[in-house]
Enzyme design. Structure first.
Site, PDB file in Angstrom:
ATOM      1  CE  LYS A  54      -3.838  -2.304   2.399  1.00 18.24           C
ATOM      2  NZ  LYS A  54      -4.670  -2.304   3.636  1.00 18.24           N
ATOM      3  CG  HIS A  81      -4.903  -6.206  -0.576  1.00 20.47           C
ATOM      4  ND1 HIS A  81      -6.132  -6.239   0.033  1.00 20.47           N
ATOM      5  CD2 HIS A  81      -4.982  -7.034  -1.656  1.00 20.47           C
ATOM      6  CE1 HIS A  81      -6.935  -7.044  -0.657  1.00 20.47           C
ATOM      7  NE2 HIS A  81      -6.257  -7.552  -1.683  1.00 20.47           N
ATOM      8  CD  GLU A 102      -8.474  -8.938  -4.019  1.00 30.94           C
ATOM      9  OE1 GLU A 102      -7.318  -9.388  -3.812  1.00 30.94           O
ATOM     10  OE2 GLU A 102      -9.266  -8.694  -3.094  1.00 30.94           O
TER      11      GLU A 102
HETATM   12  N1  UDP Z   1      -9.483  -1.090   7.625  1.00 29.21           N
HETATM   13  C1  UDP Z   1      -9.554   0.032   8.433  1.00 29.21           C
HETATM   14  N2  UDP Z   1     -10.285  -0.045   9.592  1.00 29.21           N
HETATM   15  C2  UDP Z   1     -10.949  -1.168   9.960  1.00 29.21           C
HETATM   16  C3  UDP Z   1     -10.891  -2.295   9.125  1.00 29.21           C
HETATM   17  C4  UDP Z   1     -10.154  -2.234   7.971  1.00 29.21           C
HETATM   18  O1  UDP Z   1      -8.960   1.057   8.140  1.00 29.21           O
HETATM   19  O2  UDP Z   1     -11.596  -1.181  11.020  1.00 29.21           O
HETATM   20  C5  UDP Z   1      -8.691  -1.021   6.393  1.00 29.21           C
HETATM   21  C6  UDP Z   1      -7.345  -1.755   6.537  1.00 29.21           C
HETATM   22  O3  UDP Z   1      -6.368  -1.003   5.819  1.00 29.21           O
HETATM   23  C7  UDP Z   1      -7.617  -3.085   5.883  1.00 29.21           C
HETATM   24  C8  UDP Z   1      -8.555  -2.679   4.752  1.00 29.21           C
HETATM   25  O4  UDP Z   1      -9.378  -1.667   5.335  1.00 29.21           O
HETATM   26  O5  UDP Z   1      -6.417  -3.704   5.422  1.00 29.21           O
HETATM   27  C9  UDP Z   1      -9.426  -3.768   4.201  1.00 29.21           C
HETATM   28  O6  UDP Z   1     -10.131  -4.388   5.255  1.00 29.21           O
HETATM   29  P1  UDP Z   1     -10.269  -5.957   5.344  1.00 29.21           P
HETATM   30  O7  UDP Z   1     -11.249  -6.265   6.423  1.00 29.21           O
HETATM   31  O8  UDP Z   1     -10.521  -6.520   3.979  1.00 29.21           O
HETATM   32  O9  UDP Z   1      -8.811  -6.402   5.884  1.00 29.21           O
HETATM   33  P2  UDP Z   1      -7.600  -7.143   5.136  1.00 29.21           P
HETATM   34  O10 UDP Z   1      -8.196  -8.127   4.177  1.00 29.21           O
HETATM   35  O11 UDP Z   1      -6.776  -6.070   4.442  1.00 29.21           O
HETATM   36  O12 UDP Z   1      -6.800  -7.803   6.231  1.00 29.21           O
HETATM   37 MG    MG Z   2      -9.643  -7.879   2.746  1.00 33.29          MG
END
Ligand code: UDP
Ligand code: MG
Length: 152
Positions: A12, A118, A129
């Site tokens: 990121k 990510h 994706e």
């Molecule tokens: N995120 C955030 N606050 C939250 C949850 C998620 O800012 O409470 C952001 C974080 O950068 C995360 C992204 O949103 O990586 C995508 O969320 P996801 O639940 O898909 O998590 P990931 O798959 O990235 O672990």
């Molecule tokens: Mg995710």
């Protein structure tokens, strides 16, 4: 579980700005995964809304889109045995405070809104994706290490 399984991994904007692209690539290389696509993209908000479509409506969504469009993203596709699940394990928990030391987030990040990387969460989302970020497709080649990394 296939040695051809693919996952979409991205560094990121905070990870790129902090100079962690090489470190993150090195971890996937050293684990034995094969890099099949790689590019640096400064993504538009509309594109990122497609990438994170499942999260639309969450309170953190606007901040997430702003964060992800704030600088370049190193987008890549890694291939290898159980790449999706293993990739997620290598990244660590979504909230870096809950990520074990030794994981990427557990070693380099502190807060969920700046968690530097990510990774696709399932084989189907990886396929989606990869198509979104690499409509041109990935690169096919035989990695020199394949037969030493896998039981072939
Ligand atoms: N995120 C955030 N606050 C939250 C949850 C998620 O800012 O409470 C952001 C974080 O950068 C995360 C992204 O949103 O990586 C995508 O969320 P996801 O639940 O898909 O998590 P990931 O798959 O990235 O672990
Ligand atoms: Mg995710």
């Amino acid at each position: 579980m296939s040695t051809k399984e693919r996952t979409f991994i991205a560094v990121k904007p905070d990870g790129v700005m902090r100079g962690l692209v090489g470190t993150i690539i090195a971890r996937f290389e050293q684990r034995g995964f094969k890099l099949v696509a790689l590019k640096l993209v400064h993504a538009e908000p509309a594109f990122l809304e497609k990438h994170y479509a499942d999260l639309k409506g969450k309170p953190f969504f606007p901040g997430l889109i702003k964060y992800m469009s704030s600088g370049p993203i190193a987008a890549m596709v890694w291939e290898g045995l159980d790449a999706v699940k293993t990739g997620r394990a290598m990244l660590g928990a979504t909230n870096p405070l809950a990520s074990a030391p030794g994981t990427i987030r557990g070693d380099f990040a502190l807060v969920v809104g700046r968690n530097i990387c990510h990774g696709s969460d399932a084989v189907e989302s990886a396929e989606k994706e990869i198509k979104l970020w690499f409509p041109e497709g990935v690169v096919q080649y035989t990695h020199a290490l394949t037969e030493w990394v896998n039981e072939v």
